[in-house]
Design a protein around this motif. Structure first.
Motif, mmCIF file in Angstrom:
data_model
loop_
_atom_site.group_PDB
_atom_site.id
_atom_site.type_symbol
_atom_site.label_atom_id
_atom_site.label_comp_id
_atom_site.label_asym_id
_atom_site.label_seq_id
_atom_site.Cartn_x
_atom_site.Cartn_y
_atom_site.Cartn_z
ATOM 1 N N LYS A 41 45.834 72.498 84.270
ATOM 2 C CA LYS A 41 44.900 72.534 83.145
ATOM 3 C C LYS A 41 45.446 73.447 82.051
ATOM 4 C CE LYS A 41 41.729 69.978 85.111
ATOM 5 N NZ LYS A 41 40.725 70.443 86.050
ATOM 6 N N ALA A 42 45.321 72.982 80.822
ATOM 7 C CA ALA A 42 45.900 73.712 79.681
ATOM 8 C C ALA A 42 45.226 75.063 79.451
ATOM 9 C CB ALA A 42 45.813 72.867 78.419
ATOM 10 N N HIS A 43 43.977 75.213 79.898
ATOM 11 C CA HIS A 43 43.309 76.494 79.691
ATOM 12 C C HIS A 43 43.541 77.438 80.867
ATOM 13 C CE1 HIS A 43 40.649 73.668 81.622
ATOM 14 N NE2 HIS A 43 39.852 74.633 82.020
ATOM 15 N N GLU A 44 44.345 76.973 81.839
ATOM 16 C CA GLU A 44 44.602 77.827 82.998
ATOM 17 C C GLU A 44 46.067 78.253 83.114
ATOM 18 O OE1 GLU A 44 41.082 75.633 85.594
ATOM 19 O OE2 GLU A 44 43.162 75.433 86.253
ATOM 20 N N LYS A 45 46.948 77.531 82.421
ATOM 21 C CA LYS A 45 48.379 77.801 82.543
ATOM 22 C C LYS A 45 49.035 77.551 81.183
ATOM 23 C CE LYS A 45 50.802 76.911 86.741
ATOM 24 N NZ LYS A 45 51.406 75.962 87.674
ATOM 25 N N PRO A 46 50.070 78.326 80.823
ATOM 26 C CA PRO A 46 50.712 78.061 79.518
ATOM 27 C C PRO A 46 51.280 76.633 79.454
ATOM 28 C CG PRO A 46 51.446 80.154 80.439
ATOM 29 C CD PRO A 46 50.645 79.475 81.513
ATOM 30 N N LYS A 92 53.781 75.505 77.923
ATOM 31 C CA LYS A 92 55.238 75.511 78.065
ATOM 32 C C LYS A 92 55.638 75.425 79.535
ATOM 33 C CE LYS A 92 58.763 77.805 75.340
ATOM 34 N NZ LYS A 92 59.007 78.876 74.383
ATOM 35 N N GLU A 93 54.936 76.203 80.344
ATOM 36 C CA GLU A 93 55.232 76.218 81.778
ATOM 37 C C GLU A 93 54.930 74.846 82.388
ATOM 38 O OE1 GLU A 93 53.631 79.930 83.377
ATOM 39 O OE2 GLU A 93 53.558 78.928 85.336
ATOM 40 N N ILE A 94 53.832 74.231 81.957
ATOM 41 C CA ILE A 94 53.459 72.915 82.483
ATOM 42 C C ILE A 94 54.514 71.880 82.095
ATOM 43 C CG2 ILE A 94 51.713 71.084 82.416
ATOM 44 C CD1 ILE A 94 49.603 73.267 81.829
ATOM 45 N N TRP A 95 54.939 71.917 80.847
ATOM 46 C CA TRP A 95 55.918 70.929 80.353
ATOM 47 C C TRP A 95 57.265 71.061 81.071
ATOM 48 C CZ3 TRP A 95 56.304 66.559 77.652
ATOM 49 C CH2 TRP A 95 57.563 66.192 77.144
ATOM 50 N N TYR A 96 57.760 72.298 81.172
ATOM 51 C CA TYR A 96 59.113 72.467 81.712
ATOM 52 C C TYR A 96 59.165 72.580 83.235
ATOM 53 C CZ TYR A 96 60.805 73.106 76.955
ATOM 54 O OH TYR A 96 61.121 72.906 75.637
ATOM 55 N N ASP A 97 58.144 73.180 83.828
ATOM 56 C CA ASP A 97 58.295 73.567 85.235
ATOM 57 C C ASP A 97 57.356 72.899 86.235
ATOM 58 O OD1 ASP A 97 60.278 75.380 84.416
ATOM 59 O OD2 ASP A 97 58.751 76.877 83.899
ATOM 60 N N SER A 98 56.342 72.151 85.772
ATOM 61 C CA SER A 98 55.392 71.634 86.763
ATOM 62 C C SER A 98 55.987 70.449 87.524
ATOM 63 C CB SER A 98 54.079 71.225 86.086
ATOM 64 O OG SER A 98 54.258 70.058 85.322
ATOM 65 N N ASP A 99 55.561 70.323 88.768
ATOM 66 C CA ASP A 99 56.058 69.227 89.618
ATOM 67 C C ASP A 99 55.707 67.873 89.012
ATOM 68 O OD1 ASP A 99 57.055 71.060 91.340
ATOM 69 O OD2 ASP A 99 55.386 70.951 92.775
ATOM 70 N N ALA A 100 54.500 67.761 88.448
ATOM 71 C CA ALA A 100 54.065 66.467 87.919
ATOM 72 C C ALA A 100 54.969 66.024 86.758
ATOM 73 C CB ALA A 100 52.609 66.556 87.455
ATOM 74 N N PHE A 101 55.312 66.964 85.879
ATOM 75 C CA PHE A 101 56.152 66.585 84.731
ATOM 76 C C PHE A 101 57.596 66.318 85.146
ATOM 77 C CE2 PHE A 101 53.915 66.693 80.640
ATOM 78 C CZ PHE A 101 52.645 66.954 81.124
ATOM 79 N N ASN A 102 58.031 66.984 86.226
ATOM 80 C CA ASN A 102 59.417 66.775 86.663
ATOM 81 C C ASN A 102 59.571 65.604 87.633
ATOM 82 O OD1 ASN A 102 60.991 68.710 85.235
ATOM 83 N ND2 ASN A 102 59.939 70.320 86.391
#
Lengths: 94, 363
Positions: free
Chosen positions: B273-278, B280-290
Motif C-alpha cells: 500500500k502506498a500509504h504504508e511503504k515508500p 520507490k521501494e515498491i517500484w524497485y524492490d517489491s516481489d510483485a513488481f519484480n
C-alpha cells in the motif's frame, strides 16, 4: 496537406504541450497527452523561438543569426522538425 | 527477476475512487470494488503525487471509477501540477459542471480525456446504463471546448458499436478533440461477464483496422488516433504495458500499488500500500513488481522465442485468466497450446447474442 508550413505561417505550441526538464533522467522533454518526446539541443533551440507571434521566416532568421549558419539549412531542418510536430498535433501553423 | 535495475516509471494511473454513476458492462475496475470508506484521503494522495514526481513519473492520469466523484479532485490536481506532473483527467463528464471545470482550469489541469459510450443518446445511455448521460456529456464537451482544454476522446469499441466507427471519428472532430483512442474492449474484470454481448467479430476487427488507417492518413495534423485492437482475433499478443512493471504504476482507491489495473487477479502476488511503504521501494524492490520483469521468469515457448523482447510474452493477467498460470505464454499467441481454444471461444462469443450485464456498485 494540413502539415504544410510556409514562411509566413505562425507556428504555435498547442495548449497541453510543454517543455519539461526531467531531473531524474537528466533530459529535456516535450510533454503532450500520453506522449513524452526527448528534446535534443536542436529541437530545444527551435522550440525556444516558437512564441506564437513570430512567423516561421522570422524564427529561421533568428536561428541563422544566433548559430551563425546558412538560413537555407536552418530553414530545412526547422521545417522538418516542426512539420513532424504538426503531424502529431503538438504544433499548429496559424 | 532481472539483474538490471529497472527504469523509473513514466506514468501513474491514480484510481481515486471506484464510485461511478455509469454502469458500463466493460468496466475495467476489479470485480470487488472498494467502498468510499476505504479510499485514501486527500493528504495521502498528495503525498503519493509528490513521491511520484520525485522518482521520475511524468504523467499522472486521474481516473476511477469517476474521479469527479471525489470532491477534492481540484485540490489534488493543483498539488500534482505544483510538483511538476502532467495532469490528465479521465472522466465520463458526469459530475462535472462549468464551475468545477473552471476551477480545474485554475488548478492548471493539462488535459481532459472524455469517454464515449455511444454515438447518440440511444446507444450511449444504453451502454452506460445512465439515462441522460449522453446529453450531459455533450454539454461537458462544449464547456471543455470553451475553456480550451486539450481533449482526447476515448471510445471503447465492441460488437454493438464497431459498425459506427466513422460516426465516432466524426464526433471526435465535432468536439474539437486532438486525439482519439479507439480502444477495443479488453476482456478482463467485469468485461469478462459480457464476452457474448461485446466480443467483436473477426470481420469487424479487420474493418476497424482499415477505417483507422484511412482516417489517420486523412486527418494527419488534425487528429491523432491511437488504436487498441481486438487481441483475441490476433496471432500474436499485445506487448502488454510495454512489459510488466516497466513504464506504468497504478494506485488503486485503497492505496494498493499495482503494475497494471488488472494485476490483482494474480492472487499469488501481494501488493503493498502506498500509504504504508515508500513508492520507490515498491517500484524497485517489491516481489510483485519484480515477478515478471526481464525474461528469466519465462517458460517455453516464450523463453526461446525471438519475439520475447518485443511482446514480453503478452499479458500476464490474460495468461492467468485463461491458462491459470501468470507465467504462461499469453494464449492469444499462436505458439500457445491454448490458442486454438481461445480463437474458438472468441468466434463463438462473436456470433452469439446476449443482453448487457451492467456493472453494479456496492451500496
Amino acid at each position: 496537406m494540413s502539415v504544410e508550413l510556409k514562411d509566413g505561417d505562425r507556428p504555435v505550441i498547442l495548449r497541453g504541450v510543454r517543455t519539461h526538464f526531467d531531473k531524474v533522467r537528466n533530459v529535456w522533454l516535450l510533454l503532450a497527452p500520453e506522449r513524452a518526446l526527448k528534446l535534443d539541443d536542436v529541437g530545444r533551440a527551435i522550440l525556444d523561438e516558437v512564441d506564437g507571434t513570430r512567423t516561421f521566416g522570422e524564427i529561421t532568421a533568428i536561428l541563422a543569426e544566433k548559430y551563425d549558419a546558412p538560413v537555407d539549412r536552418i530553414s530545412g531542418d526547422a521545417r522538418t522538425y516542426l512539420s513532424g510536430l504538426m503531424a502529431r498535433c503538438m504544433v499548429e501553423a496559424r | 527477476m532481472s539483474a538490471l535495475r529497472p527504469n523509473p516509471p513514466m506514468a501513474m494511473l491514480a484510481e481515486l475512487t471506484h464510485r461511478c454513476p455509469l454502469a458500463c458492462p466493460y468496466c475495467s475496475n476489479p470485480l470487488e470494488l472498494e467502498r468510499k470508506e476505504r479510499e485514501l484521503t486527500t493528504d495521502e494522495w498528495k503525498d503519493i503525487f509528490s513521491q511520484a514526481a520525485e522518482m521520475g513519473v511524468l504523467h499522472v492520469h486521474f481516473s476511477g471509477g469517476e474521479p469527479a466523484s471525489r470532491r477534492d479532485l481540484e485540490e489534488m490536481v493543483a498539488h500534482a501540477r505544483d510538483v511538476g506532473l502532467y495532469t490528465n483527467l479521465i472522466t465520463s463528464g458526469i459530475g462535472l459542471n462549468k464551475r468545477r471545470l473552471d476551477a480545474l482550469n485554475e488548478c492548471g489541469l493539462d488535459h481532459v480525456q472524455l469517454s464515449l459510450q455511444g454515438v447518440d443518446s440511444e446507444m450511449a445511455d444504453w451502454v452506460g446504463g445512465y439515462k441522460g448521460g449522453f446529453d450531459r456529456k455533450m454539454q461537458v464537451a462544449e464547456w471543455i471546448g470553451e475553456i480550451g482544454f486539450p481533449l482526447t476522446l476515448n471510445a471503447v469499441m465492441h460488437k454493438k458499436n464497431f459498425d459506427r466507427l466513422d460516426e465516432t471519428i466524426a464526433i471526435a472532430l465535432d468536439m474539437g478533440a486532438r486525439r482519439l483512442e479507439v480502444a477495443t474492449v479488453q476482456f478482463h474484470g467485469w468485461a469478462a461477464k459480457n464476452r457474448a454481448a461485446l466480443m467483436p467479430t473477426r470481420e469487424q476487427a479487420k474493418q476497424a483496422r482499415l477505417t483507422v488507417n484511412a482516417a489517420r492518413e486523412r486527418l494527419e495534423g488534425v487528429l491523432v488516433i491511437d488504436y487498441v485492437p481486438a487481441d483475441h482475433h490476433s496471432d500474436y499478443p499485445k506487448p502488454c504495458m510495454g512489459g510488466w512493471a516497466s513504464t506504468g504504476i497504478n494506485v488503486a482507491p485503497d492505496g494498493a500499488v499495482l503494475p497494471c489495473h488488472a494485476a490483482h487477479t494474480i492472487k499469488s502476488l501481494t501488493f503493498d500500500k502506498a500509504h504504508e511503504k515508500p513508492l520507490k521501494e515498491i517500484w524497485y524492490d517489491s516481489d510483485a513488481f519484480n515477478a515478471f520483469r526481464g525474461f528469466d521468469w519465462m517458460q517455453e515457448p516464450c523463453r526461446s522465442c525471438e519475439l520475447k523482447t518485443k511482446d514480453f510474452g503478452g499479458c500476464r493477467c490474460q495468461a492467468m485468466a485463461i491458462a491459470g498460470d501468470a507465467a504462461a505464454t499469453d494464449p492469444v499467441c499462436i505458439k500457445s497450446p491454448l490458442h486454438g481454444e481461445l480463437v474458438r471461444q472468441a468466434e463463438a462469443d462473436a456470433e452469439a447474442d446476449a443482453d448487457l450485464v451492467y456493472r453494479v456498485m456496492p451500496t
